[in-house]
Design a protein around this motif. Structure first.
Motif, PDB file in Angstrom:
ATOM      1  N   GLN A  52      21.905 -22.622  43.429  1.00  0.00           N
ATOM      2  CA  GLN A  52      22.353 -24.001  43.254  1.00  0.00           C
ATOM      3  C   GLN A  52      21.772 -24.634  42.002  1.00  0.00           C
ATOM      4  O   GLN A  52      22.355 -25.546  41.445  1.00  0.00           O
ATOM      5  CB  GLN A  52      21.963 -24.829  44.472  1.00  0.00           C
ATOM      6  CG  GLN A  52      22.683 -24.392  45.718  1.00  0.00           C
ATOM      7  CD  GLN A  52      22.153 -25.100  46.944  1.00  0.00           C
ATOM      8  OE1 GLN A  52      21.059 -25.643  46.920  1.00  0.00           O
ATOM      9  NE2 GLN A  52      22.926 -25.084  48.015  1.00  0.00           N
ATOM     10  N   THR A  53      20.606 -24.165  41.532  1.00  0.00           N
ATOM     11  CA  THR A  53      20.002 -24.753  40.345  1.00  0.00           C
ATOM     12  C   THR A  53      20.575 -24.182  39.060  1.00  0.00           C
ATOM     13  O   THR A  53      20.445 -24.784  38.013  1.00  0.00           O
ATOM     14  CB  THR A  53      18.485 -24.545  40.336  1.00  0.00           C
ATOM     15  OG1 THR A  53      18.216 -23.146  40.400  1.00  0.00           O
ATOM     16  CG2 THR A  53      17.822 -25.249  41.494  1.00  0.00           C
ATOM     17  N   ARG A  54      21.187 -22.999  39.128  1.00  0.00           N
ATOM     18  CA  ARG A  54      21.805 -22.375  37.962  1.00  0.00           C
ATOM     19  C   ARG A  54      23.225 -21.960  38.323  1.00  0.00           C
ATOM     20  O   ARG A  54      23.504 -20.789  38.504  1.00  0.00           O
ATOM     21  CB  ARG A  54      20.999 -21.169  37.514  1.00  0.00           C
ATOM     22  CG  ARG A  54      19.590 -21.587  37.116  1.00  0.00           C
ATOM     23  CD  ARG A  54      18.929 -20.562  36.332  1.00  0.00           C
ATOM     24  NE  ARG A  54      19.672 -20.351  35.093  1.00  0.00           N
ATOM     25  CZ  ARG A  54      19.302 -19.521  34.157  1.00  0.00           C
ATOM     26  NH1 ARG A  54      18.229 -18.816  34.311  1.00  0.00           N
ATOM     27  NH2 ARG A  54      20.008 -19.375  33.073  1.00  0.00           N
ATOM     28  N   PRO A  55      24.134 -22.923  38.441  1.00  0.00           N
ATOM     29  CA  PRO A  55      25.496 -22.570  38.837  1.00  0.00           C
ATOM     30  C   PRO A  55      26.211 -21.796  37.736  1.00  0.00           C
ATOM     31  O   PRO A  55      25.844 -21.861  36.566  1.00  0.00           O
ATOM     32  CB  PRO A  55      26.157 -23.928  39.069  1.00  0.00           C
ATOM     33  CG  PRO A  55      25.386 -24.863  38.208  1.00  0.00           C
ATOM     34  CD  PRO A  55      23.974 -24.342  38.198  1.00  0.00           C
ATOM     35  N   ALA A  56      27.217 -21.061  38.130  1.00  0.00           N
ATOM     36  CA  ALA A  56      28.021 -20.315  37.162  1.00  0.00           C
ATOM     37  C   ALA A  56      28.846 -21.295  36.340  1.00  0.00           C
ATOM     38  O   ALA A  56      29.281 -22.337  36.833  1.00  0.00           O
ATOM     39  CB  ALA A  56      28.931 -19.348  37.897  1.00  0.00           C
ATOM     40  N   ARG A  57      29.055 -20.944  35.090  1.00  0.00           N
ATOM     41  CA  ARG A  57      29.860 -21.795  34.236  1.00  0.00           C
ATOM     42  C   ARG A  57      31.322 -21.524  34.517  1.00  0.00           C
ATOM     43  O   ARG A  57      31.753 -20.392  34.601  1.00  0.00           O
ATOM     44  CB  ARG A  57      29.544 -21.522  32.774  1.00  0.00           C
ATOM     45  CG  ARG A  57      28.117 -21.915  32.434  1.00  0.00           C
ATOM     46  CD  ARG A  57      27.837 -21.733  31.008  1.00  0.00           C
ATOM     47  NE  ARG A  57      28.651 -22.671  30.252  1.00  0.00           N
ATOM     48  CZ  ARG A  57      28.418 -22.993  29.000  1.00  0.00           C
ATOM     49  NH1 ARG A  57      27.432 -22.472  28.367  1.00  0.00           N
ATOM     50  NH2 ARG A  57      29.196 -23.838  28.375  1.00  0.00           N
ATOM     51  N   SER A  58      32.094 -22.561  34.658  1.00  0.00           N
ATOM     52  CA  SER A  58      33.507 -22.383  34.964  1.00  0.00           C
ATOM     53  C   SER A  58      34.414 -22.905  33.853  1.00  0.00           C
ATOM     54  O   SER A  58      35.605 -22.650  33.880  1.00  0.00           O
ATOM     55  CB  SER A  58      33.852 -23.088  36.270  1.00  0.00           C
ATOM     56  OG  SER A  58      33.595 -24.469  36.140  1.00  0.00           O
ATOM     57  N   GLY A  59      33.892 -23.639  32.892  1.00  0.00           N
ATOM     58  CA  GLY A  59      34.731 -24.240  31.872  1.00  0.00           C
ATOM     59  C   GLY A  59      34.686 -23.538  30.541  1.00  0.00           C
ATOM     60  O   GLY A  59      35.019 -24.141  29.517  1.00  0.00           O
ATOM     61  N   ASP A  60      34.263 -22.284  30.494  1.00  0.00           N
ATOM     62  CA  ASP A  60      34.127 -21.602  29.212  1.00  0.00           C
ATOM     63  C   ASP A  60      35.466 -21.270  28.573  1.00  0.00           C
ATOM     64  O   ASP A  60      35.679 -21.506  27.394  1.00  0.00           O
ATOM     65  CB  ASP A  60      33.330 -20.316  29.382  1.00  0.00           C
ATOM     66  CG  ASP A  60      31.855 -20.589  29.599  1.00  0.00           C
ATOM     67  OD1 ASP A  60      31.120 -19.630  29.810  1.00  0.00           O
ATOM     68  OD2 ASP A  60      31.452 -21.749  29.545  1.00  0.00           O
ATOM     69  N   LEU A  61      36.363 -20.685  29.327  1.00  0.00           N
ATOM     70  CA  LEU A  61      37.615 -20.212  28.768  1.00  0.00           C
ATOM     71  C   LEU A  61      38.776 -21.073  29.242  1.00  0.00           C
ATOM     72  O   LEU A  61      38.849 -21.475  30.394  1.00  0.00           O
ATOM     73  CB  LEU A  61      37.869 -18.761  29.179  1.00  0.00           C
ATOM     74  CG  LEU A  61      36.794 -17.759  28.768  1.00  0.00           C
ATOM     75  CD1 LEU A  61      37.109 -16.400  29.361  1.00  0.00           C
ATOM     76  CD2 LEU A  61      36.717 -17.668  27.263  1.00  0.00           C
TER      77      LEU A  61
END
Length: 79
Positions: A52-61
């Motif tokens: 929860q402190t390091r969520p996956a990035r979803s807005g890269d592409l």
């Protein structure tokens, strides 16, 4: 002179890294066992960030794009 100061600063900062395993301070103990845990976590486990402190990035592409509709309120400034 400035290059020498920058080189000294870089060398001094490069030597700051800890090379020993983490351990509690002398006379101190690890934090108490969490209520739902089966065992007391090690220092390495305590330092590992939760998902929860390091969520996956979803807005890269940008996988798909749409043409924006016209905005009738986007007017040039009045003269």
């Amino acid at each position: 002179m400035r290059a020498v100061l920058v080189a000294l600063a870089a060398l001094s900062l490069g030597g700051c890294g800890a090379r020993e395993d983490l351990a509690p301070a002398p006379g101190q103990s690890l934090p108490v066992k969490p209520t739902a845990a089966r065992a007391t976590p090690s220092p390495e486990q305590l330092l590992e960030p939760a998902p929860q402190t390091r969520p996956a990035r979803s807005g890269d592409l940008i996988e798909s794009s749409k043409e924006r509709r016209s905005d009738e309120f986007d007017l040039p400034p009045p003269n």
